[in-house]
Design an enzyme around this catalytic site. Structure first.
Site, PDB file in Angstrom:
ATOM      1  CB  ALA A 117      -0.910  -0.006   1.228  1.00 43.05           C
ATOM      2  CD  GLU A 153       0.274   2.108   3.963  1.00 44.28           C
ATOM      3  OE1 GLU A 153       0.647   3.287   3.723  1.00 44.28           O
ATOM      4  OE2 GLU A 153       1.062   1.135   3.959  1.00 44.28           O
ATOM      5  CG  HIS A 156       2.425   6.340   6.672  1.00 41.10           C
ATOM      6  ND1 HIS A 156       3.637   6.717   7.206  1.00 41.10           N
ATOM      7  CD2 HIS A 156       2.605   5.079   6.185  1.00 41.10           C
ATOM      8  CE1 HIS A 156       4.512   5.735   7.050  1.00 41.10           C
ATOM      9  NE2 HIS A 156       3.905   4.725   6.445  1.00 41.10           N
TER      10      HIS A 156
END
Length: 259
Positions: A117, A153, A156
């Site tokens: 990803a 993710e 992030h």
């Protein structure tokens, strides 16, 4: 960044921000205009065009969506609910709300030998085999892997996107922290997985890589594209994660969170 994307009618376009409007270009084509993004690093800019469907929910005022090939929306329910729970936990832990009006996870066909990803701000790209779960065949291990990928993710969206390293020398501040945080989310939201036991495997993988002559410091100087690409390894991810565990254990959970 302010994007405008031309596409065939009937196709769905997705970018970092919600669409601001569209225009008919004639000849079976349209132009979609997207809202302007906040100031951000160029490597996080994203758009996709495809025969997509989008499944949505909301959490803490943020629209959360999973974008899939048409007909695969039924496989998005686990990651959609996981994203909702993860985002709420991150709001509580960071004390800083998610900065964009929407967060999509865009599931695309294909695969990569290097990654599952990419944390584009507001439009995470994830390969289908890493995030979609077919209820007829998916195992609990598949669910844990999908959850971990989503948690990594989404973290992030704060460190990496809202705050970005000045240069690739500090890549571990993106990846080590995200790896530490996705493990924390698994322990927090799915204690039945006994994720803490996997910390041993993470540590051992880091030590195995660190024992090679080709090892490098967690913080390393990067000058070229090749060096930046090589920095995405077990030292940056797993050793970075292990070092963060050590620091958190040393100063204590509350002091670490405050810092």
């Amino acid at each position: 960044f302010t994007l405008e994307v031309g596409s065939p009618d009937g196709m769905t376009t997705v970018s970092n921000m919600p669409a601001a409007g569209s225009d008919d270009l004639g000849g079976g084509r349209k132009r979609t205009r997207f809202m302007q993004t906040p100031k951000m690093s160029s490597y996080l800019v994203f758009f996709a065009i495809g025969d997509f469907e989008r499944t949505t929910t909301t959490v803490d005022g943020v629209e959360v969506g999973v974008v899939t090939q048409r007909g695969l929306g039924s496989q998005a329910s686990f990651v959609l609910e996981s994203t909702r729970a993860i985002l709420h936990e991150y709001h509580d832990y960071f004390g800083i709300p998610y900065a964009l009006p929407k967060l999509d996870n865009v599931a695309v066909p294909g695969e990569s030998q290097q990654f599952s990803a990419m944390e584009n701000w507001g439009a995470i790209l994830t390969f289908e085999n890493a995030i979609l779960l077919d209820p007829a065949i998916a195992s609990e291990a598949d669910a844990q892997s999908a959850f971990g990928t989503a948690a990594h993710e989404i973290s992030h969206q704060w460190f990496g996107n809202l705050v970005t390293m000045q240069w690739w020398d500090d890549l571990w501040l993106n990846e080590g922290f995200a790896s530490w945080m996705d493990e924390r989310m698994e322990m927090r939201l799915h204690p039945e997985w006994n994720t803490a036991l996997q910390a041993i495997d993470v540590r051992d993988r880091a030590m195995e890589r660190d024992a090679l002559a080709t090892t490098h410091p967690v913080v390393q100087h990067v000058e070229t594209v090749v060096q930046a690409d090589q920095a995405f390894d077990e030292i940056t991810y797993q050793k970075g994660q292990a070092v963060i565990h050590m620091l958190e254990s040393y100063v204590g959970d509350d002091n670490w969170r405050s810092g």
